[in-house]
Write a protein that holds these residues in place. Structure first.
Motif, short mmCIF file in Angstrom:
data_model
loop_
_atom_site.label_atom_id
_atom_site.label_comp_id
_atom_site.label_asym_id
_atom_site.label_seq_id
_atom_site.Cartn_x
_atom_site.Cartn_y
_atom_site.Cartn_z
N UNK A 1 0.88 -1.25 0.01
CA UNK A 1 0.12 -0.03 -0.04
C UNK A 1 0.97 1.29 0.03
N UNK A 2 0.29 2.42 -0.27
CA UNK A 2 1.20 3.56 -0.51
C UNK A 2 1.82 3.68 0.94
N UNK A 3 3.12 4.07 0.86
CA UNK A 3 3.78 4.41 1.99
C UNK A 3 4.09 3.41 2.97
N UNK A 4 3.63 2.08 2.74
CA UNK A 4 3.70 0.89 3.71
C UNK A 4 5.04 0.34 3.93
N UNK A 5 5.45 -0.29 5.00
CA UNK A 5 6.64 -0.79 5.31
C UNK A 5 6.62 -1.99 5.81
N UNK A 6 7.33 -2.79 5.52
CA UNK A 6 7.20 -4.33 5.93
C UNK A 6 8.77 -4.83 6.43
N UNK A 7 8.82 -5.46 7.34
CA UNK A 7 9.86 -6.38 7.73
C UNK A 7 9.75 -7.79 7.96
N UNK A 8 10.55 -8.82 7.19
CA UNK A 8 10.22 -10.13 7.27
C UNK A 8 11.38 -11.10 7.27
N UNK A 9 11.40 -12.04 8.16
CA UNK A 9 12.47 -12.75 8.49
C UNK A 9 12.96 -13.49 7.21
N UNK A 10 14.25 -13.69 6.76
CA UNK A 10 14.61 -14.77 5.66
C UNK A 10 15.33 -15.35 6.18
N UNK A 11 16.05 -16.58 5.36
CA UNK A 11 16.99 -17.52 5.83
C UNK A 11 18.51 -16.84 5.45
N UNK A 12 19.24 -16.97 6.61
CA UNK A 12 20.54 -16.19 6.32
C UNK A 12 21.57 -17.24 5.32
#
Length: 332
Positions: free
Chosen positions: A204-215
Motif C-alpha cells: 500500500x502507499x507508504x507501507x513498510x514491511x520487515x520479514x525474516x529470511x534464511x541467512x
C-alpha cells in the motif's frame, strides 16, 4: 508458460558459476542495484521485455538464472505474445502474471491458461518444448518470466508441469503471495530441486514491511511498480536489488504515494558452473551443441507441441568459439 523462452536471434553464451561469499555481513546488508536491458521476445517487431538476469554484474541469485519483466503491454496495439514451440533443457520455468492471460501448450500434452496470481512451473530437465500465446481476451499483458537452474543430480529430470494458486497473506500494509518456498508464515507445496523462495509483494502507499529470511539465502528484489526502498537503497521500476547471504531479515518500504509491487527471489548460492545459451542449460559447450543438434533434428528428446497454428522456432547458429566462463563478482 509465459514467455518461457530466450528467442533473441543472437543470444549470449554464458558459462556461469555463483561464488560463495567469504564471511557474513554484519549490520544492515549491502544492496547492489542491477539495471535491466531491453530485448525483443522473438524478433525486432516482437513484444519487448526487460531482462535483469543474467548480466555482467551477476549471473545467478540462488538457482534463479533468468529474469524477464514485461508490460504493461497494450496487446491490441502491439499484437501481444506469440512464441512458437521452442525447447528447454536443464531448467525449470516459472510463469507469473499481473494482468492478462496466456495459453500454454507443451510436449507433455499440457494445455493450460496462465492467469494473474497463479503460478505455472514447467520442468524441462532432459528436454521439453512448449509455446505461449496471449489470448484474444487479453488487452493488457503484464508479468514476469523466470528460470531456475537444475542441479547436476537432477538436470536430466523428467518433464513435468505444476500449477499452484497461493493464498494471499496480509502483513503491515502488504499482501504477499508465496508461490515457491516459504515466507511470512506462508509455504508453497510446489516441488523444486534446490531450496528457493519466490513471492509477489503488493505494498500500500507508504507501507513498510520487515520479514525474516534464511541467512543461508541470497535475495533479489525486482521492482514492478513504485519507488521501493530495500534496506537503505531506493529501487526504481525494473531495477533488481541484490542482497548477499547473511541477512536474517529484510525491510521493504514503499516510498510512493501510490501502490507498489515487487517480486522477491532467493536461494542459497548455486555453486555449480552452468553453460547457458538460447533456451538450453548444460554443463559444457558440448552439452549445448548436442541439445541444439537434437532440436534441429526433431529428436524425440523434446517431444512435439500439439495445437499451435504455425511452425516451431529454429535454433540460432552457435557462436564460432568455445563458451567461456562468467562468474558472479565477489562481495565488496
Amino acid at each position: 508458460m509465459v514467455p518461457v523462452s530466450n528467442v533473441e536471434t543472437e543470444p549470449a553464451e554464458l558459462k556461469c558459476g555463483a561464488l560463495v561469499d567469504d564471511g557474513r555481513q554484519t549490520g544492515a546488508p549491502l544492496v547492489d542495484v542491477l539495471s535491466a536491458r531491453e530485448v525483443p521476445l522473438g524478433g525486432p517487431r516482437a513484444m519487448r521485455v526487460r531482462r535483469t538476469l543474467p548480466q555482467r554484474a551477476r549471473t545467478l541469485i540462488g538457482a534463479w538464472c533468468f529474469v524477464d519483466h514485461y508490460g504493461p503491454n497494450d496487446v491490441p496495439t502491439s499484437g501481444g505474445m506469440d512464441v512458437a514451440p521452442h525447447p528447454h533443457t536443464g531448467l525449470q520455468t516459472v510463469s507469473w502474471l499481473f494482468s492478462g492471460e496466456v495459453e500454454h501448450r507443451d510436449s507433455l500434452g499440457t494445455h493450460a491458461l496462465i492467469r494473474p496470481g497463479e503460478m505455472n512451473l514447467m520442468t524441462g530437465g532432459y528436454g521439453i518444448s512448449h509455446s505461449e500465446v496471449s489470448t484474444p481476451a487479453t488487452t493488457v499483458l503484464h508479468g514476469v518470466q523466470l528460470w531456475v537452474a537444475l542441479p547436476e543430480e537432477h538436470r536430466n529430470a523428467d518433464r513435468n508441469f505444476q500449477h499452484y494458486v497461493p493464498e494471499p497473506v496480509r502483513i503491515d500494509g502488504a499482501e504477499i503471495r508465496v508461490f515457491l518456498g516459504s515466507l511470512a508464515g506462508s509455504a508453497s507445496p510446489v516441488r523444486t530441486f534446490t531450496p528457493l523462495v519466490g513471492a509477489e509483494i503488493a505494498l500500500e502507499p507508504l507501507a513498510a514491511i520487515t520479514f525474516s529470511v534464511d541467512t543461508a539465502f541470497e535475495h533479489g528484489l525486482l521492482v514492478d511498480s513504485g519507488d521501493v526502498r530495500l534496506v537503505d537503497t531506493v529501487l526504481r521500476p525494473a531495477e533488481l536489488g541484490y542482497v548477499s547471504c547473511g541477512a536474517d531479515a529484510l525491510t521493504v518500504v514503499n516510498e510512493s504515494d501510490g501502490p507498489a509491487r515487487v517480486m522477491l527471489l532467493g536461494g542459497p548460492p548455486f555453486e555449480e558452473e552452468i553453460v547457458m545459451w538460447w533456451n538450453f542449460i548444460g554443463r559444457s559447450h558440448e552439452d549445448i551443441v548436442q541439445a541444439r543438434k537434437d532440436w534441429e533434428a526433431s529428436s524425440d528428446r523434446f517431444g512435439a507441441v500439439e495445437g499451435y497454428p504455425g511452425r516451431r522456432l529454429p535454433a540460432p547458429a552457435l557462436p564460432n568459439a568455445i563458451i567461456t566462463p562468467r562468474r558472479n563478482p565477489p562481495r565488496r
